[in-house]
Design a protein around this motif. Structure first.
Motif, PDB file in Angstrom:
ATOM      1  N   SER A 105     -71.261   9.355  -8.848  1.00 14.62           N
ATOM      2  CA  SER A 105     -72.303   8.728  -9.230  1.00 14.62           C
ATOM      3  C   SER A 105     -73.763  10.450  -9.354  1.00 14.62           C
ATOM      4  O   SER A 105     -74.575   9.933  -9.803  1.00 14.62           O
ATOM      5  CB  SER A 105     -72.516   9.031  -7.679  1.00 14.62           C
ATOM      6  N   LEU A 106     -73.167  11.648  -9.462  1.00 11.89           N
ATOM      7  CA  LEU A 106     -73.762  12.835  -9.892  1.00 11.89           C
ATOM      8  C   LEU A 106     -73.799  12.267 -11.231  1.00 11.89           C
ATOM      9  O   LEU A 106     -74.939  12.984 -12.324  1.00 11.89           O
ATOM     10  CB  LEU A 106     -72.365  14.022  -9.768  1.00 11.89           C
ATOM     11  N   VAL A 107     -72.531  12.328 -11.934  1.00 11.91           N
ATOM     12  CA  VAL A 107     -72.847  12.386 -13.091  1.00 11.91           C
ATOM     13  C   VAL A 107     -73.498  11.103 -13.818  1.00 11.91           C
ATOM     14  O   VAL A 107     -74.394  11.621 -15.197  1.00 11.91           O
ATOM     15  CB  VAL A 107     -71.036  12.058 -14.065  1.00 11.91           C
ATOM     16  N   VAL A 108     -73.318   9.612 -13.002  1.00 11.80           N
ATOM     17  CA  VAL A 108     -74.388   9.048 -13.606  1.00 11.80           C
ATOM     18  C   VAL A 108     -75.867   8.939 -14.062  1.00 11.80           C
ATOM     19  O   VAL A 108     -76.911   8.966 -14.008  1.00 11.80           O
ATOM     20  CB  VAL A 108     -73.689   7.576 -12.756  1.00 11.80           C
ATOM     21  N   ALA A 109     -75.889   9.785 -12.481  1.00  9.16           N
ATOM     22  CA  ALA A 109     -77.795  10.444 -12.016  1.00  9.16           C
ATOM     23  C   ALA A 109     -77.645  11.038 -13.538  1.00  9.16           C
ATOM     24  O   ALA A 109     -79.152  11.161 -13.691  1.00  9.16           O
ATOM     25  CB  ALA A 109     -77.775  10.718 -10.410  1.00  9.16           C
ATOM     26  N   ALA A 110     -77.038  12.380 -13.639  1.00 10.19           N
ATOM     27  CA  ALA A 110     -77.315  13.226 -14.665  1.00 10.19           C
ATOM     28  C   ALA A 110     -77.583  12.016 -16.025  1.00 10.19           C
ATOM     29  O   ALA A 110     -78.208  12.979 -16.758  1.00 10.19           O
ATOM     30  CB  ALA A 110     -76.329  14.286 -15.114  1.00 10.19           C
ATOM     31  N   SER A 111     -76.519  11.345 -16.045  1.00 15.53           N
ATOM     32  CA  SER A 111     -76.954  11.105 -17.638  1.00 15.53           C
ATOM     33  C   SER A 111     -78.189   9.957 -17.619  1.00 15.53           C
ATOM     34  O   SER A 111     -78.701   9.770 -18.659  1.00 15.53           O
ATOM     35  CB  SER A 111     -75.785  10.042 -17.520  1.00 15.53           C
ATOM     36  N   LEU A 317     -71.503   2.901 -17.441  1.00 17.76           N
ATOM     37  CA  LEU A 317     -72.414   3.090 -16.111  1.00 17.76           C
ATOM     38  C   LEU A 317     -73.496   4.365 -17.039  1.00 17.76           C
ATOM     39  O   LEU A 317     -74.576   4.321 -15.883  1.00 17.76           O
ATOM     40  CB  LEU A 317     -71.797   3.897 -15.476  1.00 17.76           C
ATOM     41  N   LEU A 318     -73.469   4.960 -17.816  1.00 19.70           N
ATOM     42  CA  LEU A 318     -73.772   5.850 -18.809  1.00 19.70           C
ATOM     43  C   LEU A 318     -75.219   5.670 -19.077  1.00 19.70           C
ATOM     44  O   LEU A 318     -75.466   4.774 -20.494  1.00 19.70           O
ATOM     45  CB  LEU A 318     -73.275   7.191 -19.577  1.00 19.70           C
TER      46      LEU A 318
END
Length: 332
Positions: A105-111, A317-318
């Protein structure tokens, strides 16, 4: 030391709570910036911490119990969310100072350009398929391997997050077609009943609900984090907004110090972990003695973030590039 620290004795009620609903679990100073730290003589700094009421956050309660946060002049104001994907917006908006959330979820948020920063490790997979607490469960005897989930209905606590993503990865690694899976969103406490009723064919499930489900005849099909990568996955971390980290650097440092002490204590004292679980989850000491425990350590796994970046891209998701340099800057 104040003793009003629990999110609630009912896991079912807590997991359904709004992610930005602060539970009023502490007293004294207001949370966020504007308060002096422990060296300012103004008393403890209140930190609004967003967590999920599951076994993974046991170190938080042990840290409170052992006085690690008190030593760092940190007082925690706990709030409960259904998943990391729900806590992220609260941290990004400033409603929550620090959050516990899964790293996908953090990776997706960062994208998406959300200014978040990882500040501390939270919980790891064991890397052992026989005892890992991050599971896919089913009661259907016809489902014997991950590929059998193709075309089935599978429950996850949040959609487009770690649960459905790792289930999909497990099915894909086993030669099945994850695009045919019908994912439905359910709170963890409701999943066993849905499996037994046949409303869903399987579920992404974590402890203590895995052990509770097993007592009802629901079995672990696989531990998906071990199915699609050789990396021992760091499932979750503690994170904050770039603004909070910048404006409250001393608070973040002291929180991290206390949290790392708590993680180390939890890993070295599994009996203490089992003893604290009934104080914030609606489970008996007997159940706490049986559950599968994850691992806790203080090292943030950059390999995990790389694995999850690739997985999130595969899942579509990105929204853009993932700047891991910025996301992981405080822990490098």
């Amino acid at each position: 030391m104040t003793n009003a620290w629990t999110v609630g004795r009912s896991a079912a009620a807590a997991v359904l709570a709004l992610p930005v609903l602060l539970m009023g679990c502490s007293s004294g100073s207001e949370s966020g910036s504007g308060e002096e730290g422990g060296d300012g003589g103004q008393g403890p700094q209140t930190v609004a911490l967003g967590i999920i009421p599951i076994i993974d956050v046991a170190p938080v309660y042990l840290g409170i119990e052992q006085g690690f946060f008190e030593e760092q002049q940190i007082e925690l104001d706990l709030s409960a969310g259904q998943g990391g994907a729900a806590i992220v917006p609260g941290v990004a908006s400033g409603s929550i100072d620090i959050g516990f959330g899964n790293n996908l979820s953090l990776v997706v948020a960062a994208s998406s350009g959300l200014p978040l920063q990882v500040i501390c490790s939270a919980v790891d997979s064991t890397g052992d398929p026989a005892v890992d607490p991050f599971t896919i469960v089913t009661a259907d005897p016809a489902i014997t391997r991950p590929a059998d989930l193709a075309g089935k209905t599978v429950a996850t606590n949040t959609i487009n997050a770690i649960g459905d993503s790792v289930v999909s990865a497990s099915v894909r690694a086993d030669g099945g077609d994850p695009d045919t899976i019908n994912f439905v969103e359910l709170p963890f406490p409701n999943m066993a009943a849905a499996v037994l009723a046949g409303d869903v064919d399987a579920a992404w499930l974590v402890e203590p609900f895995v052990t509770l489900a097993a007592q009802q005849g629901i079995r672990v099909l696989t531990t998906p984090l071990n199915d699609f990568t050789d990396v021992q996955i760091e499932v979750s971390t503690y994170f904050t907004s770039t603004q909070f980290a910048t404006e409250n650097a001393d608070v973040v440092e002291r929180f991290t110090t206390a949290m790392e002490q708590s993680l180390t204590f939890a890993q070295e004292n599994p009996d203490a972990v089992r003893a604290v679980l009934p104080t914030y989850l609606d489970i008996t000491p007997e159940l706490a003695a049986q559950v599968r425990l994850p691992e806790w350590n203080t090292e943030v796994s950059e390999e995990t973030f790389e694995v999850f970046t690739d997985l999130a891209e595969t899942q579509g998701l990105l929204d853009g590039e993932v700047d891991l340099d910025s996301l992981l800057a405080p822990v490098r």
